[in-house]
Design an enzyme around this catalytic site. Structure first.
Site, PDB file in Angstrom:
ATOM      1  CB  CYS A 245      -0.894   0.005   1.231  1.00  0.00           C
ATOM      2  SG  CYS A 245      -1.766   1.565   1.489  1.00  0.00           S
ATOM      3  CB  CYS A 248      -0.696   1.999   5.674  1.00  0.00           C
ATOM      4  SG  CYS A 248      -1.363   0.453   5.051  1.00  0.00           S
ATOM      5  CB  CYS A 270      -5.571  -0.121   2.334  1.00  0.00           C
ATOM      6  SG  CYS A 270      -4.124  -0.841   3.089  1.00  0.00           S
ATOM      7  CB  CYS A 276      -5.464   2.260   5.024  1.00  0.00           C
ATOM      8  SG  CYS A 276      -4.072   2.971   4.122  1.00  0.00           S
TER       9      CYS A 276
END
Lengths: 297, 203, 370
Positions: A245, A248, A270, A276
């Site tokens: 992602c 994150c 995400c 997230c």
């Protein structure tokens, strides 16, 4: 609103009348007792259109109580318009507490995703289902598909999946990927990406499925065997992503592709917004994340 | 108290929330067979219908669900008029027509296969049996497994039907047809859906 | 830096405020009153009552205004309200033979007891736009028979006396009429259930299907035995009372289609029936319904099912416009999770395809070079 305006039309608490709730509750109990079997129920018109979550809303309205905490997601996100709208509906008609945190919710209504955060005992996941019949695209007639389920005659489904392999070298079904429940009923998991299928298997949460327009309710009790259909030489596999992602840095989660500019620039983030945000709050940073969290809104 | 008064009193104090609470207990019990879902007293039906069984009937039955009563519940007019007044449920002509069956003395009840088992096409069209039992600990222990149970669960409901383990095995064999059982104890509710298998307990 | 889109709630509220504004339109134009709609757009109100399955003119008018004149949206509003109403009971079946008839025409007889009664019809109006209506001029009082309301024998009863038409549909003695609003549909269905579904079915859909039968897709040689419009009494049996309680009356349109039938192994040569009944005044809908009803009875008469209009699952599963509009329009909801899954698959398959192509081309070149 004037007194005259309120006189002309009034609605019941939690929208559904008690008789309707009883009817839906009975269908839910049968669904739990026969995992994967689609129980016909006399679905009602709801104040949102068919196809927009009326089945899930009817199930949620029939099980929800004053102590429940409700989370509603669409595409994994709490802030998509239809999720916002359904959450607002329950806030209004049932005055119920709502949350975006998966762990805090007792009931999660979803369209197209299963949260990344593992569900726990006591939680109920309510799916909105457009076409509950996994055999529908192979056989449009209800009279025929009902017979197939009764006789456990699922050859057609295997033929279809195998034709995929012959033609494309792989099973070309990426979402609403059919599963077999407790070795008996073939079931449509709703149009979740097949990435989420393994989460259904022996989940500690109760999973309820509501299809309003098609008038079917079905269920998976906790700890129920849910196996994605496959072949020995072509085992079931989930989607994988080449990168984590961008916000994150989570891996092994389902990602959405976001278009950034007019020149083909894109990134993957995400699909589960709560997951997230939690990770970013814990300090995880992806390569496109801002240095600090934006202030809470 | 005369029958008319008995018939009118003893229903849910708060029909909407009490029904929801009772249903959620039954739902959780059905989803996790063998667990006792506690329930406070919500209903005061005339004897011998128990408070728990009465509350379950109030929560789930209405004029769309024919009810069958075992002979002990059949006998007093007060039970029939209480159920009729509060649920509107018609009495089923035969056990096979019943959507729900209320059974006060399971130890003396008829065979499970006398109730509607549903059809292969519509296995949901089966009778749900609500058995009044004294507790879940003093009877013969039953080791349970199946959907809703992580590994195994054990209950020992008192006053269960005769040859229950053998009857239940036959019920399993009829799957997806078959009956589901709701056990109503004085403190709560537990369920045996048709998917639950009883492993014979080693002595 | 990327900031995720937020604020769905505010966006929705703003959109709805804009909708309210557009609905009201130019504030210098007087707002529509419900009684104006009930009185002057009565057939629109009738359609909303009929397909909304709720006989209440004022609510239907409210729904029409709220929906800005979008009829399917108005029908949806009425349905979503209707579904929350408690059920007190079921009236006795209405007796359309005892109807207080305002309009009745038969295409099968030149004249008949009670006569042909044109009533308030568009038939034989010349479809010329009328500027006087725009000016809002006065309308003269109509001429009417002294006793406007009298019961008239139904044409089907006249035919039945000769024994040339099949008997009126009968259900077994102990049959309790179904209720599509309380029970899930099950195929194949009994005719009572099917007629209920047709009666609330979409007018346009049934019209097209009925039309298709006339053009040869399961032609069923229809004659309008009778179309009648008028008021019928509603009565409710109350267990405690020895007589049925009158509740008032509703206006309905009934069409009895008489269809030629040459006979089969199952039935002698005779006329057969197609039946249509809807709330309010809507001949188009009642007639289309009757055509579809007759087409859907194919298997009853041992006829081959060869066309869409005869296919019960097809017709009934797709006749409800509230369901249809919901599912068609749901395609505009976000589907990006599934689209992502498809995108990934197509990218992979495309890459493999291109690799094969390139390999093939390289092979050709190599062979050509040799």
């Amino acid at each position: 609103m004037t007194a005259q305006a309120t006189d002309i039309a009034t609605y019941n608490f939690a929208y559904l009348d008690e008789q309707t709730k009883r009817m839906i509750r009975r269908a839910i109990l049968k669904g739990i007792a026969i995992p994967g079997y689609q129980v016909p129920f006399a679905s009602r018109e709801m104040p949102m259109p068919y196809g927009w979550g009326t089945g899930g809303v009817q199930v949620t309205a029939s099980i929800i109580g004053p102590d429940d905490v409700l989370k509603v997601i669409d595409q994994g996100a709490d802030d998509t318009t239809n999720a916002v709208s359904i959450r607002a509906f329950f806030k209004k008609v049932a005055n119920v507490a709502v949350t975006t945190e998966t762990a805090k919710a007792t009931i999660i209504q979803t369209r197209h995703r299963i949260p990344e955060y593992p569900l726990t005992t006591g939680q109920v996941l309510v799916y909105q289902v457009p076409i509950p019949e996994p055999l529908r695209f192979l056989e449009p007639r209800e009279t025929e598909t009902r017979k197939m389920h009764a006789l456990e005659e699922y050859g057609l489904m295997h033929v279809k999946l195998y034709e995929d392999i012959a033609r494309h070298g792989r099973i070309a079904t990426t979402y609403a990927y059919p599963v077999k429940v407790e070795g008996r009923y073939v079931m449509d998991p709703s149009p979740t990406p097949k990435f989420d299928n393994p989460k259904m298997h022996r989940s500690p949460a109760l999973q309820l499925f509501g299809a309003g327009r098609e008038k079917r309710i079905y269920a998976l009790p906790p700890f129920t065997d849910v196996v994605s259909l496959d072949f020995e030489d072509h085992p079931f596999e989930v989607q994988t992503f080449d990168q984590p992602c961008a916000l994150c840095a989570a891996e092994n989660v389902y990602l959405d592709e976001v278009i950034l500019d007019d020149h083909g620039g894109h990134m993957f983030v995400c699909s589960d917004t709560d997951h997230c945000e939690k990770r970013r709050a814990e300090g995880h940073r992806g390569h496109l994340a801002p240095e600090t969290m934006e202030p809470a809104q | 108290m005369d029958i008319a008064t008995q018939a009118i009193e003893g229903s849910f104090a708060d029909p909407v929330f009490d029904a929801q609470t009772v249903f959620r207990a039954v739902m959780d019990a059905m989803a996790r067979p063998g667990t006792l879902q506690p329930l406070p007293i919500f209903a005061r039906p005339p004897a011998p219908l128990s408070a728990t069984a009465g509350a379950i009937a109030l929560a789930l039955c209405d004029n769309d669900t024919p009810l069958w009563l075992d002979p002990v519940l059949q006998a007093p007019a007060a039970v029939k008029s209480w159920l009729g007044f509060h649920t509107g449920a018609p009495l089923a002509n035969t056990p096979a027509d019943a959507h729900f069956a209320l059974i006060a003395t399971p130890a003396e009840m008829m065979a499970l296969d006398g109730f509607s088992q549903g059809t292969q096409d519509y296995p949901d069209r089966s009778t749900t049996l609500i058995l009044q039992v004294g507790d879940l600990v003093s009877g013969a222990p039953l080791l349970l497994e199946g959907p809703g149970i992580e590994r195994t669960a054990t209950i020992a409901p008192a006053q269960m039907p005769r040859h229950f383990v053998e009857q239940w095995k036959q019920n399993n064999q009829r799957f997806p047809r078959g009956i589901d059982i709701v056990l109503a104890t004085p403190d709560g509710v537990a369920c045996l859906p048709r998917t639950t298998r009883i492993k014979t307990m080693e002595a | 830096m990327y900031v995720a889109v937020k604020g769905g709630e505010a966006a929705i509220a703003n959109a709805h405020a804009l909708l309210a504004d557009r609905r009201r339109g130019d504030r210098s134009v007087p707002a529509l009153r419900l009684d104006q709609i009930v009185e002057q757009l009565a057939l629109g109100v009738d359609r909303v009552m009929s397909e909304g399955s709720l006989y209440d003119r004022e609510l239907a008018a409210l729904a029409i205004v709220q929906a800005r004149g979008d009829m399917i949206e108005a029908i949806f509003l009425v349905r979503a309200y209707r579904t929350t109403l408690p059920r007190f009971g079921y009236t006795k079946a209405i007796d359309t033979g005892a109807m207080l008839v305002e309009r009745r025409v038969s295409a099968t007889y030149k004249d008949l007891p009670g006569g042909q009664l044109l009533g308030p019809t568009f038939d034989y109006t010349h479809r010329l736009l009328d500027p006087e209506l725009a000016a809002g001029g006065d309308v003269a009082e109509p001429l009417q028979r002294a006793s406007e309301a009298e019961a008239m024998q139904r044409v089907s009863a006249i035919l039945a006396r000769e024994g040339l038409i099949e008997p009126d549909g009968d259900m077994p003695q102990d049959h309790v009429p179904g209720d599509i609003t309380r029970e899930p549909l099950e195929f194949p269905m009994a005719r009572d259930i099917r007629l209920q579904a047709l009666s609330r079915g979409d007018e346009g859909f049934l019209l097209a299907l009925g039309y298709s039968t006339q053009r040869g897709y399961a032609r069923n040689h229809p004659f309008v035995g009778e179309v009648r419009i008028g008021e019928v009494e509603l009565e409710l049996d109350v267990p405690e009372l020895p007589f049925a309680v009158p509740l008032g009356s509703v206006r309905v349109t009934e069409c009895q289609m008489v269809n030629q039938f040459k006979g089969s192994a199952k039935a002698p040569p005779q006329f057969t029936r197609g039946y249509g009944l809807v709330f309010g005044q809507s001949e188009r809908k009642a007639m289309a319904m009757a055509l579809c009803d007759r087409a859907l009875r194919a298997s009853e008469f041992g006829e081959d099912v060869v066309a869409a209009a005869q296919d019960e699952e097809f017709v009934i599963s797709h006749s409800d416009n509230v369901q249809a509009t919901g599912f068609v329009e749901h395609l505009k909801l976000p589907h990006y999770v599934d689209f992502q899954a498809e995108l990934d698959l197509v990218r992979r398959m495309r890459a493999e395809h291109d690799a094969r192509e390139n390999a093939g081309k390289a092979e050709e070149k190599r062979e050509a070079a040799e």
